[in-house]
Design an enzyme around this catalytic site. Structure first.
Site, PDB file in Angstrom:
ATOM      1  N   ASP A  30       0.852  -1.183   0.000  1.00 12.19           N
ATOM      2  CA  ASP A  30       0.000   0.000   0.000  1.00 12.19           C
ATOM      3  C   ASP A  30       0.891   1.237   0.000  1.00 12.19           C
ATOM      4  O   ASP A  30       1.975   1.228   0.578  1.00 12.19           O
ATOM      5  CB  ASP A  30      -0.930   0.013   1.224  1.00 12.19           C
ATOM      6  CG  ASP A  30      -2.185   0.823   0.977  1.00 12.19           C
ATOM      7  OD1 ASP A  30      -3.278   0.232   0.875  1.00 12.19           O
ATOM      8  OD2 ASP A  30      -2.067   2.077   0.849  1.00 12.19           O
ATOM      9  N   GLU A 151     -14.617  -8.617  -7.358  1.00 10.80           N
ATOM     10  CA  GLU A 151     -14.828  -8.999  -5.960  1.00 10.80           C
ATOM     11  C   GLU A 151     -16.301  -8.822  -5.607  1.00 10.80           C
ATOM     12  O   GLU A 151     -16.896  -7.797  -5.936  1.00 10.80           O
ATOM     13  CB  GLU A 151     -13.955  -8.109  -5.054  1.00 10.80           C
ATOM     14  CG  GLU A 151     -14.094  -8.399  -3.582  1.00 10.80           C
ATOM     15  CD  GLU A 151     -13.835  -9.871  -3.264  1.00 10.80           C
ATOM     16  OE1 GLU A 151     -12.709 -10.336  -3.490  1.00 10.80           O
ATOM     17  OE2 GLU A 151     -14.771 -10.554  -2.794  1.00 10.80           O
ATOM     18  N   PHE A 152     -16.850  -9.816  -4.898  1.00 10.83           N
ATOM     19  CA  PHE A 152     -18.271  -9.734  -4.534  1.00 10.83           C
ATOM     20  C   PHE A 152     -18.491  -9.757  -3.025  1.00 10.83           C
ATOM     21  O   PHE A 152     -19.613  -9.968  -2.572  1.00 10.83           O
ATOM     22  CB  PHE A 152     -19.040 -10.889  -5.187  1.00 10.83           C
ATOM     23  CG  PHE A 152     -18.971 -10.867  -6.693  1.00 10.83           C
ATOM     24  CD1 PHE A 152     -19.762  -9.996  -7.434  1.00 10.83           C
ATOM     25  CD2 PHE A 152     -18.088 -11.688  -7.372  1.00 10.83           C
ATOM     26  CE1 PHE A 152     -19.688  -9.949  -8.821  1.00 10.83           C
ATOM     27  CE2 PHE A 152     -17.999 -11.653  -8.761  1.00 10.83           C
ATOM     28  CZ  PHE A 152     -18.803 -10.791  -9.491  1.00 10.83           C
ATOM     29  N   GLU A 155     -19.130  -6.211   2.871  1.00 10.95           N
ATOM     30  CA  GLU A 155     -18.447  -5.680   4.056  1.00 10.95           C
ATOM     31  C   GLU A 155     -19.188  -6.160   5.294  1.00 10.95           C
ATOM     32  O   GLU A 155     -20.410  -6.246   5.308  1.00 10.95           O
ATOM     33  CB  GLU A 155     -18.394  -4.153   4.008  1.00 10.95           C
ATOM     34  CG  GLU A 155     -17.292  -3.667   3.081  1.00 10.95           C
ATOM     35  CD  GLU A 155     -17.120  -2.167   3.096  1.00 10.95           C
ATOM     36  OE1 GLU A 155     -17.387  -1.518   4.117  1.00 10.95           O
ATOM     37  OE2 GLU A 155     -16.717  -1.633   2.043  1.00 10.95           O
ATOM     38  N   PHE A 251     -32.304  -8.647   0.193  1.00 12.56           N
ATOM     39  CA  PHE A 251     -32.432  -7.289  -0.354  1.00 12.56           C
ATOM     40  C   PHE A 251     -33.880  -6.836  -0.467  1.00 12.56           C
ATOM     41  O   PHE A 251     -34.251  -6.093  -1.362  1.00 12.56           O
ATOM     42  CB  PHE A 251     -31.696  -7.167  -1.696  1.00 12.56           C
ATOM     43  CG  PHE A 251     -30.226  -6.995  -1.498  1.00 12.56           C
ATOM     44  CD1 PHE A 251     -29.447  -8.051  -1.069  1.00 12.56           C
ATOM     45  CD2 PHE A 251     -29.613  -5.768  -1.683  1.00 12.56           C
ATOM     46  CE1 PHE A 251     -28.094  -7.895  -0.820  1.00 12.56           C
ATOM     47  CE2 PHE A 251     -28.261  -5.603  -1.441  1.00 12.56           C
ATOM     48  CZ  PHE A 251     -27.502  -6.678  -1.017  1.00 12.56           C
ATOM     49  N   GLY A 255     -35.499   0.601   3.941  1.00 13.70           N
ATOM     50  CA  GLY A 255     -34.702   1.365   4.898  1.00 13.70           C
ATOM     51  C   GLY A 255     -34.416   2.769   4.410  1.00 13.70           C
ATOM     52  O   GLY A 255     -35.163   3.313   3.575  1.00 13.70           O
ATOM     53  N   CYS A 262     -19.741   1.049  -2.604  1.00 16.33           N
ATOM     54  CA  CYS A 262     -19.933   0.368  -3.899  1.00 16.33           C
ATOM     55  C   CYS A 262     -21.206   0.759  -4.653  1.00 16.33           C
ATOM     56  O   CYS A 262     -21.128   1.270  -5.767  1.00 16.33           O
ATOM     57  CB  CYS A 262     -19.913  -1.137  -3.684  1.00 16.33           C
ATOM     58  SG  CYS A 262     -18.283  -1.739  -3.250  1.00 16.33           S
ATOM     59  N   LYS A 265     -21.515   4.400  -6.128  1.00 19.71           N
ATOM     60  CA  LYS A 265     -20.550   4.726  -7.186  1.00 19.71           C
ATOM     61  C   LYS A 265     -20.674   3.783  -8.383  1.00 19.71           C
ATOM     62  O   LYS A 265     -20.518   4.199  -9.527  1.00 19.71           O
ATOM     63  CB  LYS A 265     -19.131   4.748  -6.631  1.00 19.71           C
ATOM     64  CG  LYS A 265     -18.363   3.461  -6.703  1.00 19.71           C
ATOM     65  CD  LYS A 265     -16.905   3.654  -6.298  1.00 19.71           C
ATOM     66  CE  LYS A 265     -16.242   2.326  -5.982  1.00 19.71           C
ATOM     67  NZ  LYS A 265     -16.192   1.362  -7.052  1.00 19.71           N
ATOM     68  N   ARG A 329     -18.391   5.387   4.248  1.00 19.22           N
ATOM     69  CA  ARG A 329     -18.413   6.001   2.919  1.00 19.22           C
ATOM     70  C   ARG A 329     -19.831   5.938   2.338  1.00 19.22           C
ATOM     71  O   ARG A 329     -20.432   4.874   2.305  1.00 19.22           O
ATOM     72  CB  ARG A 329     -17.416   5.292   1.994  1.00 19.22           C
ATOM     73  CG  ARG A 329     -15.975   5.569   2.372  1.00 19.22           C
ATOM     74  CD  ARG A 329     -15.001   4.807   1.489  1.00 19.22           C
ATOM     75  NE  ARG A 329     -15.004   3.385   1.766  1.00 19.22           N
ATOM     76  CZ  ARG A 329     -14.223   2.493   1.140  1.00 19.22           C
ATOM     77  NH1 ARG A 329     -13.390   2.906   0.202  1.00 19.22           N
ATOM     78  NH2 ARG A 329     -14.276   1.217   1.447  1.00 19.22           N
TER      79      ARG A 329
HETATM   80  P1  NAD Z   1     -10.109   1.239  -0.016  1.00 22.98           P
HETATM   81  O1  NAD Z   1     -10.124   2.692  -0.258  1.00 22.98           O
HETATM   82  O2  NAD Z   1     -10.560   0.701   1.306  1.00 22.98           O
HETATM   83  O3  NAD Z   1      -8.616   0.689  -0.249  1.00 22.98           O
HETATM   84  C1  NAD Z   1      -7.832   1.026  -1.355  1.00 22.98           C
HETATM   85  C2  NAD Z   1      -6.368   1.015  -0.901  1.00 22.98           C
HETATM   86  O4  NAD Z   1      -5.541   1.155  -2.043  1.00 22.98           O
HETATM   87  C3  NAD Z   1      -6.002   2.161   0.032  1.00 22.98           C
HETATM   88  O5  NAD Z   1      -5.415   1.641   1.213  1.00 22.98           O
HETATM   89  C4  NAD Z   1      -4.988   2.991  -0.778  1.00 22.98           C
HETATM   90  O6  NAD Z   1      -4.000   3.583   0.028  1.00 22.98           O
HETATM   91  C5  NAD Z   1      -4.417   1.937  -1.699  1.00 22.98           C
HETATM   92  N1  NAD Z   1      -3.809   2.467  -2.938  1.00 22.98           N
HETATM   93  C6  NAD Z   1      -4.346   3.344  -3.810  1.00 22.98           C
HETATM   94  N2  NAD Z   1      -3.493   3.534  -4.843  1.00 22.98           N
HETATM   95  C7  NAD Z   1      -2.410   2.763  -4.609  1.00 22.98           C
HETATM   96  C8  NAD Z   1      -1.194   2.550  -5.323  1.00 22.98           C
HETATM   97  N3  NAD Z   1      -0.940   3.140  -6.492  1.00 22.98           N
HETATM   98  N4  NAD Z   1      -0.285   1.700  -4.791  1.00 22.98           N
HETATM   99  C9  NAD Z   1      -0.533   1.102  -3.606  1.00 22.98           C
HETATM  100  N5  NAD Z   1      -1.667   1.258  -2.904  1.00 22.98           N
HETATM  101  C10 NAD Z   1      -2.601   2.086  -3.394  1.00 22.98           C
HETATM  102  O7  NAD Z   1     -10.961   0.594  -1.187  1.00 22.98           O
HETATM  103  P2  NAD Z   1     -11.819  -0.765  -1.136  1.00 22.98           P
HETATM  104  O8  NAD Z   1     -13.118  -0.544  -0.472  1.00 22.98           O
HETATM  105  O9  NAD Z   1     -10.933  -1.870  -0.664  1.00 22.98           O
HETATM  106  O10 NAD Z   1     -12.126  -0.964  -2.692  1.00 22.98           O
HETATM  107  C11 NAD Z   1     -11.125  -1.323  -3.601  1.00 22.98           C
HETATM  108  C12 NAD Z   1     -11.777  -1.693  -4.918  1.00 22.98           C
HETATM  109  O11 NAD Z   1     -12.591  -2.851  -4.754  1.00 22.98           O
HETATM  110  C13 NAD Z   1     -12.692  -0.613  -5.491  1.00 22.98           C
HETATM  111  O12 NAD Z   1     -12.597  -0.626  -6.895  1.00 22.98           O
HETATM  112  C14 NAD Z   1     -14.062  -1.078  -5.076  1.00 22.98           C
HETATM  113  O13 NAD Z   1     -15.062  -0.618  -5.938  1.00 22.98           O
HETATM  114  C15 NAD Z   1     -13.921  -2.582  -5.181  1.00 22.98           C
HETATM  115  N6  NAD Z   1     -14.834  -3.332  -4.315  1.00 22.98           N
HETATM  116  C16 NAD Z   1     -15.059  -2.924  -3.028  1.00 22.98           C
HETATM  117  C17 NAD Z   1     -15.886  -3.673  -2.219  1.00 22.98           C
HETATM  118  C18 NAD Z   1     -16.170  -3.247  -0.806  1.00 22.98           C
HETATM  119  O14 NAD Z   1     -17.065  -3.817  -0.179  1.00 22.98           O
HETATM  120  N7  NAD Z   1     -15.441  -2.278  -0.252  1.00 22.98           N
HETATM  121  C19 NAD Z   1     -16.501  -4.835  -2.702  1.00 22.98           C
HETATM  122  C20 NAD Z   1     -16.227  -5.226  -4.007  1.00 22.98           C
HETATM  123  C21 NAD Z   1     -15.394  -4.471  -4.796  1.00 22.98           C
END
Ligand code: NAD
Length: 434
Positions: A30, A151-152, A155, A251, A255, A262, A265, A329
């Site tokens: 990261d 990814e599915f 959270e 679902f 609410g 997700c 966006k 978020r």
């Molecule tokens: P997040 O913001 O929690 O984590 C992203 C991480 O990436 C951060 O820690 C950031 O510092 C790091 N990062 C960014 N650019 C970087 C780089 N160039 N090099 C190294 N590290 C870098 O995001 P998230 O919620 O984990 O989501 C990540 C992706 O997964 C998104 O595209 C999201 O849409 C997708 N997604 C999220 C979920 C969810 O439930 N959160 C579920 C399915 C898919």
């Protein structure tokens, strides 16, 4: 296998820990130094049920490492999983790919053997092709394949979902790439449906799935509004609908609107892709509009419930966008709180959440007071608003609440309290869809 995971957020960290647990040698990278420093010391950076102990176990066993250095992390990797954020562009609302492009550009310099670049971030259809071009331009000698690995996870249930996914979708355009990713997922053979599809189909599956779920939530929320007008009860209606196996029970909880990092966006990004390709995605557009309006209408309900009280005091329970996570978020709670304060500056709000107070503070600041527990939030309040469906809130001691609150009013935006009991205790109880 040697796996590198770029991005240690809500997706990257559970993924890295899960892959280590099933036997891979994992390095998580990261760019956020604070996160990596904490993780190296064994301090977890997000709240996810069951993640902390699995993380510590694999860290202590040396099966997972953390690094700020892309070189150190990816040089030896057979598979590099990209799980960085893809937030909405502030103006167009399309997915902003700056983090993805920055990560893969850096990765390109260190590719020295056949490597899979697996994109776990949610990315617009065609991004895999763009990444291929970026890497080829940067390092023409690189031997690699770009695979879509959406990814599915949910959270709050990320660890459970890692080990018990409904399906694994692999979007790969060559047999060699398919075989490599299949090897990484060999643990899931005979446990889970693994579906191989074209890369563009895989990228589409993610958006199509999230948009569908968002539309389903929007639909049941519209039905709840209808029930309120017509004298029906959405809980009974949803139950009746859910007995149809074609519809199912999931679902169908009405609410305050969908939130999180997700659905808002991804629906917006999908709508943007529809526009760009001249395709009418009116259902999705309607869900987006309706969901934004819904959060505002929730604030209106709260204000209406205390309209007769001068300088009302609100106990606002729940800040995370759903239970089981500290993620705020796009949380409906945050939007509703901002709206409340915007419409009535004299309102006093004391908020509480079992896990999300710190994250909420970064989004809201000190415009509300934060309580350390439910009892403190309820003390002297005129109304209890339930905004997140935490188990702790389902078990609220209403007898005690009755004594400590100034007025006995409840607005249950998640329909989780025992209505009969609340009414018996003399509360004016209002909920969604009835
Ligand atoms: P997040 O913001 O929690 O984590 C992203 C991480 O990436 C951060 O820690 C950031 O510092 C790091 N990062 C960014 N650019 C970087 C780089 N160039 N090099 C190294 N590290 C870098 O995001 P998230 O919620 O984990 O989501 C990540 C992706 O997964 C998104 O595209 C999201 O849409 C997708 N997604 C999220 C979920 C969810 O439930 N959160 C579920 C399915 C898919």
């Amino acid at each position: 296998m040697k796996v590198a995971v770029i991005g240690t957020g809500y997706v990257g960290l559970p993924t890295g820990v899960g892959l280590a647990e099933i036997g891979h040698s994992v390095v998580c990278i990261d760019m956020d130094k604070c996160k990596i420093d904490a993780l190296r010391k064994g301090e977890i950076t997000i709240f996810e049920n069951g993640l902390e102990e699995l993380f510590r176990k694999n860290l202590n066993d040396g099966k997972i490492k953390f690094s700020n250095s892309m070189k150190e992390g990816v040089e030896d990797a057979d598979i590099i999983i990209v799980a960085v954020g893809t937030p909405p562009h502030p103006v167009t609302k399309e997915a902003d790919l700056k983090y993805i492009y920055a990560a893969v550009t850096e990765v390109a310099d260190y590719l020295n053997k056949y490597t899979i670049i697996a994109i776990k971030s949610t990315v617009p259809v065609g991004t895999g092709d763009d990444i291929e071009t970026i890497i080829n331009n940067r390092n023409p000698k690189a031997d690699f394949a770009v695979v879509s690995l959406p990814e599915f996870l949910r959270e709050g249930l990320a660890v459970y979902d890692f080990f018990h996914p409904d399906r694994i979708i692999i979007g790969a355009n060559t047999q060699r790439a398919k075989d490599k990713v299949k090897e990484m997922y060999s643990y899931f053979q005979d446990k889970t449906e693994i579906l191989f599809v074209k890369r563009r189909s895989s990228e589409t599956i993610k958006y199509a799935s999230n948009s569908f779920l968002a539309v389903k939530i929007h639909y049941i929320n519209e039905m709840a509004d209808f029930c309120e007008k017509i004298g029906a009860d959405i809980s009974e209606v949803a139950k009746g609908m859910s007995l149809d196996t074609r519809i199912g029970a999931k679902f169908l909880n009405s609410g305050p609107g969908y939130g999180g990092s997700c659905f808002p966006k991804d629906t917006q990004a999908m709508a943007y892709m529809g526009k760009m390709n001249d395709i009418n995605l009116s259902l999705i557009e309607s869900a987006i509009k309706g969901n934004i309006a819904r959060k505002k209408s929730m604030a209106k309900r709260i204000l209406k419930s205390v309209v007769d009280i001068k300088d009302p005091k609100i106990a606002f329970l729940g800040l995370a966008f759903k239970s089981g996570t500290d993620d705020c978020r796009e949380s409906p709670s945050i939007v509703i709180l901002k709206e409340l304060l915007d419409k009535n500056a004299n309102i006093k709000i004391t908020a509480f959440d079992p896990k999300a107070v710190e994250n909420a503070k970064t989004l809201l600041g000190n415009v509300v007071l934060y309580a350390d527990n439910i009892e403190e939030a309820l003390k002297g309040a005129d109304i209890m608003v339930i905004a997140t469906e935490w188990e702790d809130f389902k078990k609220i001691d209403l007898e005690k609440a009755k004594i400590s609150m100034r007025n006995r009013r409840i607005l249950d935006l998640r329909n989780i309290l025992d209505e009969q009991k609340a009414v018996q205790l003399g509360f004016e109880y209002k909920r969604i869809g009835k």
